[in-house]
Design an enzyme around this catalytic site. Structure first.
Site, PDB file in Angstrom:
ATOM      1  CD  GLU A 100      13.396   2.304  10.041  1.00 58.06           C
ATOM      2  OE1 GLU A 100      13.723   3.440  10.473  1.00 58.06           O
ATOM      3  OE2 GLU A 100      13.942   1.266  10.420  1.00 58.06           O
TER       4      GLU A 100
ATOM      5  CB  CYS B  14      13.265   9.881   7.009  1.00 55.65           C
ATOM      6  SG  CYS B  14      14.268   8.801   6.011  1.00 55.65           S
TER       7      CYS B  14
ATOM      8  CD  GLU C 162       9.733  14.171  10.296  1.00 57.02           C
ATOM      9  OE1 GLU C 162       8.585  13.769  10.507  1.00 57.02           O
ATOM     10  OE2 GLU C 162      10.614  13.490   9.745  1.00 57.02           O
TER      11      GLU C 162
ATOM     12  CE  LYS D  36      -2.952   3.126   1.473  1.00 52.83           C
ATOM     13  NZ  LYS D  36      -1.910   4.169   1.385  1.00 52.83           N
TER      14      LYS D  36
HETATM   15  P1  NAD Z   1       2.145   9.111   6.626  1.00 51.05           P
HETATM   16  O1  NAD Z   1       2.346   8.516   7.970  1.00 51.05           O
HETATM   17  O2  NAD Z   1       1.135  10.173   6.474  1.00 51.05           O
HETATM   18  O3  NAD Z   1       1.756   7.983   5.574  1.00 51.05           O
HETATM   19  C1  NAD Z   1       2.551   6.832   5.374  1.00 51.05           C
HETATM   20  C2  NAD Z   1       1.695   5.719   4.784  1.00 51.05           C
HETATM   21  O4  NAD Z   1       0.757   5.258   5.758  1.00 51.05           O
HETATM   22  C3  NAD Z   1       0.874   6.135   3.576  1.00 51.05           C
HETATM   23  O5  NAD Z   1       0.905   5.096   2.628  1.00 51.05           O
HETATM   24  C4  NAD Z   1      -0.522   6.311   4.167  1.00 51.05           C
HETATM   25  O6  NAD Z   1      -1.525   6.150   3.210  1.00 51.05           O
HETATM   26  C5  NAD Z   1      -0.557   5.205   5.199  1.00 51.05           C
HETATM   27  N1  NAD Z   1      -1.507   5.383   6.316  1.00 51.05           N
HETATM   28  C6  NAD Z   1      -1.975   6.537   6.841  1.00 51.05           C
HETATM   29  N2  NAD Z   1      -2.748   6.284   7.915  1.00 51.05           N
HETATM   30  C7  NAD Z   1      -2.786   4.935   8.082  1.00 51.05           C
HETATM   31  C8  NAD Z   1      -3.384   4.047   9.030  1.00 51.05           C
HETATM   32  N3  NAD Z   1      -4.127   4.512  10.046  1.00 51.05           N
HETATM   33  N4  NAD Z   1      -3.191   2.717   8.901  1.00 51.05           N
HETATM   34  C9  NAD Z   1      -2.417   2.230   7.909  1.00 51.05           C
HETATM   35  N5  NAD Z   1      -1.814   3.015   6.978  1.00 51.05           N
HETATM   36  C10 NAD Z   1      -1.991   4.351   7.066  1.00 51.05           C
HETATM   37  O7  NAD Z   1       3.596   9.628   6.162  1.00 51.05           O
HETATM   38  P2  NAD Z   1       3.984  10.432   4.852  1.00 51.05           P
HETATM   39  O8  NAD Z   1       3.501  11.860   4.992  1.00 51.05           O
HETATM   40  O9  NAD Z   1       3.613   9.662   3.642  1.00 51.05           O
HETATM   41  O10 NAD Z   1       5.595  10.436   4.937  1.00 51.05           O
HETATM   42  C11 NAD Z   1       6.346  11.390   5.644  1.00 51.05           C
HETATM   43  C12 NAD Z   1       6.888  10.801   6.924  1.00 51.05           C
HETATM   44  O11 NAD Z   1       7.623   9.625   6.640  1.00 51.05           O
HETATM   45  C13 NAD Z   1       7.861  11.716   7.651  1.00 51.05           C
HETATM   46  O12 NAD Z   1       7.542  11.733   9.024  1.00 51.05           O
HETATM   47  C14 NAD Z   1       9.207  11.050   7.442  1.00 51.05           C
HETATM   48  O13 NAD Z   1      10.158  11.304   8.448  1.00 51.05           O
HETATM   49  C15 NAD Z   1       8.828   9.615   7.400  1.00 51.05           C
HETATM   50  N6  NAD Z   1       9.863   8.810   6.730  1.00 51.05           N
HETATM   51  C16 NAD Z   1      10.672   8.046   7.516  1.00 51.05           C
HETATM   52  C17 NAD Z   1      11.678   7.275   6.943  1.00 51.05           C
HETATM   53  C18 NAD Z   1      12.572   6.426   7.809  1.00 51.05           C
HETATM   54  O14 NAD Z   1      13.182   5.516   7.267  1.00 51.05           O
HETATM   55  N7  NAD Z   1      12.677   6.665   9.099  1.00 51.05           N
HETATM   56  C19 NAD Z   1      11.848   7.289   5.560  1.00 51.05           C
HETATM   57  C20 NAD Z   1      11.007   8.084   4.786  1.00 51.05           C
HETATM   58  C21 NAD Z   1      10.003   8.847   5.391  1.00 51.05           C
END
Ligand code: NAD
Length: 490
Positions: free
Chosen positions: A245, A279, A378, A170
């Site tokens: 992550e 990230c 962040e 997903k």
């Molecule tokens: P997000 O948490 O909004 O979404 C991530 C994914 O989760 C999406 O596919 C979203 O559709 C899905 N999702 C949302 N709510 C959900 C739920 N309740 N249950 C299951 N799935 C759900 O994050 P984003 O805005 O897409 O990405 C940005 C974030 O990602 C930043 O905080 C960044 O630091 C983090 N990030 C971390 C790493 C790492 O390796 N630590 C790498 C890349 C990005």
């Protein structure tokens, strides 16, 4: 153009569609078939059916399939990179890097097909043999963000596949076009139906249904800390293994003896590359007082020269942020920073690039206090906060106080300081004389505190998430031998 979901080896239309736009000009990029909760059941059924034959495909042959994916990714690198830039905005050189990371991971994990190491160890009874082997976990659910729409999923997809699992992925609704194009490469490589399924949908419902599906035993999530914690809560109640992550608040530490030119170049790249939406992006610069003035001067000068625009233009340094909500969130943090007393050196506003797109001016803040909002939260945008300190010890203390713990770097030419920092910095990644970004796929990737939950991606460490250890004892003595009892006199 329409991109569809991929279930059981077939591209599937939705009852509804949603749209993805190019954040550089807000033009419609594609319509996307919207998956529904019922599709989660279909995808899980397909993955469950495909599991036995994929599991029994010898791992070296699974590896050859991954090599083929790697070969095709190489052939299609430019095409995918262009689509990636149009889907999420990062500049084309970085989009190529994003795809390259998947190529590297395909070959690295392909090689694991001839390794997937277990081990044997001596056992305490005669005529007995012991070994530990890795079993695939079964059907796994992968949930990923938009900022590395090919690289981050590849850190999950390739280790999951080489270990013999079947997948439901997903991706983020912000980057569906490149996600579908990425899955197409696996289809073209000949991956059997059901082994890899794709579900795209806006909102949280489909992701949540995937998390809660009883047949999905392992979840691997990358995204925000808020979502990660919600998933972890659900996974705990359902007794599932979950790798998380999440967010970061990464720092570059600069000592008085650092190479100033290098610090300026590396900081600019780490803070404003991917428009600060990595990230591992540097969002804090913890600088020793003696060099602080010169570092600020060099940074302001370089920041002003950065060219904003459409990432497909090779002369552009900084692309747009992902969407309007992100633009507003970033500006809101900037305003809070000003209210809390930090001083703007450059930036601090949205940027006009031909009247369209979501552009924010790369922003430097001076005089940021440890514990303030700018220092702690962040922001996930092109905003760098400068914090002055007296000593290495204070710098490490400020760094380690963060609620996140992904990446830290230190610039110094003093080997004693470098080794002290390597020992005392408490983050999953540490760089010496390099910015906070630029991880390579052969080493474990992940963070501590609010960033992760103890798992790692990439390297062989990734296999821990996608396999279950099975310990096997073979007694060929022909009699009852009781471990811990029959070999002891006392
Ligand atoms: P997000 O948490 O909004 O979404 C991530 C994914 O989760 C999406 O596919 C979203 O559709 C899905 N999702 C949302 N709510 C959900 C739920 N309740 N249950 C299951 N799935 C759900 O994050 P984003 O805005 O897409 O990405 C940005 C974030 O990602 C930043 O905080 C960044 O630091 C983090 N990030 C971390 C790493 C790492 O390796 N630590 C790498 C890349 C990005």
């Amino acid at each position: 153009m329409e991109f569809q979901n991929y279930i059981n080896g077939k591209w599937v239309k939705g009852r509804k569609t949603f749209q993805t736009i190019n954040p550089a000009n807000e033009a419609l990029l594609a319509d996307i078939a919207q998956a529904e909760i019922s599709d989660v059941d279909l995808a899980v059924d397909a993955a469950k059916k495909a599991f036995p034959s994929w599991r029994f495909t010898p791992a070296p042959l699974r590896g050859e399939m991954l090599y083929k994916v790697g070969d095709l990714l190489k052939q299609k690198k430019e095409e995918l990179a262009q689509l990636l830039t149009r889907d999420m905005g990062k500049v084309i050189a970085e989009a190529r890097g994003d795809v390259q990371e998947a190529i590297d991971m395909a070959y690295f994990m392909g090689g694991e097909g001839r390794r997937l190491l277990g081990y044997t160890a001596p056992v305490e009874m005669p005529n007995k043999f012991g070994m530990a082997v890795r079993d695939p976990a079964g059907v796994v659910g992968l949930i990923t963000p938009w900022n590395f729409p090919v690289a981050v999923p590849s850190w999950k997809i390739f280790p999951a596949l080489i270990a013999g699992n079947t997948i439901i992925w997903k991706p983020s609704p912000e980057t569906p076009a490149i996600s579908a194009a990425f899955v197409k490469v696996f289809e073209d490589a000949g991956l059997p139906p059901g082994v890899f399924n794709l579900l795209m949908a806006p909102g949280a419902d489909v992701g949540r249904a995937l998390v809660e599906h009883p047949e999905v035993r392992v979840l691997s999530f990358t995204g925000s800390t808020t979502t990660g914690r919600a998933i972890a809560g659900a996974a705990a109640r359902l007794n599932k293994k979950v790798s998380l992550e999440m967010g970061g608040k990464n720092a570059i530490i600069v000592m008085d003896d650092a190479n100033l030119e290098l610090v300026a170049d590396a900081t600019l790249w780490a803070a404003f590359g991917t428009t600060g939406q990595r990230c591992t992006a540097a969002s804090r610069l913890i600088v020793q007082k003696g060099i602080a003035g010169r570092v600020k001067e060099a940074l302001v000068e370089r920041t002003k020269k950065l060219k904003l625009g459409d990432g497909l233009d090779p002369n552009v340094d900084v692309g747009p942020v992902i969407n309007k909500v992100a633009l507003e969130r970033i500006h809101n943090y900037v305003q809070i920073g000003q209210k809390e007393g930090a001083r703007v050196l450059v930036g601090a506003s949205t940027a006009d690039v031909g009247g369209k797109g979501f552009f924010y001016a790369p922003t430097l803040f001076d005089g940021v206090k440890p514990g303030s909002t700018l220092e702690a939260e962040e922001i996930f945008g092109p905003v760098l906060s400068i914090i002055e300190v007296e000593s290495l010890e204070e710098a490490i203390e400020v760094n380690n106080r963060s609620k996140y713990g992904l990446s830290t770097s230190i610039f110094t030419q003093d080997i004693n300081r470098a080794f002290t920092a390597m020992r005392d910095i408490f983050t999953g990644l540490v760089y010496v004389n390099h910015g906070t970004t630029g991880a390579e796929i052969q080493f474990p990737f992940g963070g501590v505190r609010g960033t992760g939950n103890g798992h790692r991606e990439a390297g062989q460490a990734a296999l821990e998430v996608f396999t279950e250890w099975k310990s096997i004892y073979v007694d060929y003595s022909g009699k009852l031998q009781r471990a811990q009892i029959d070999n002891r006199k006392e």
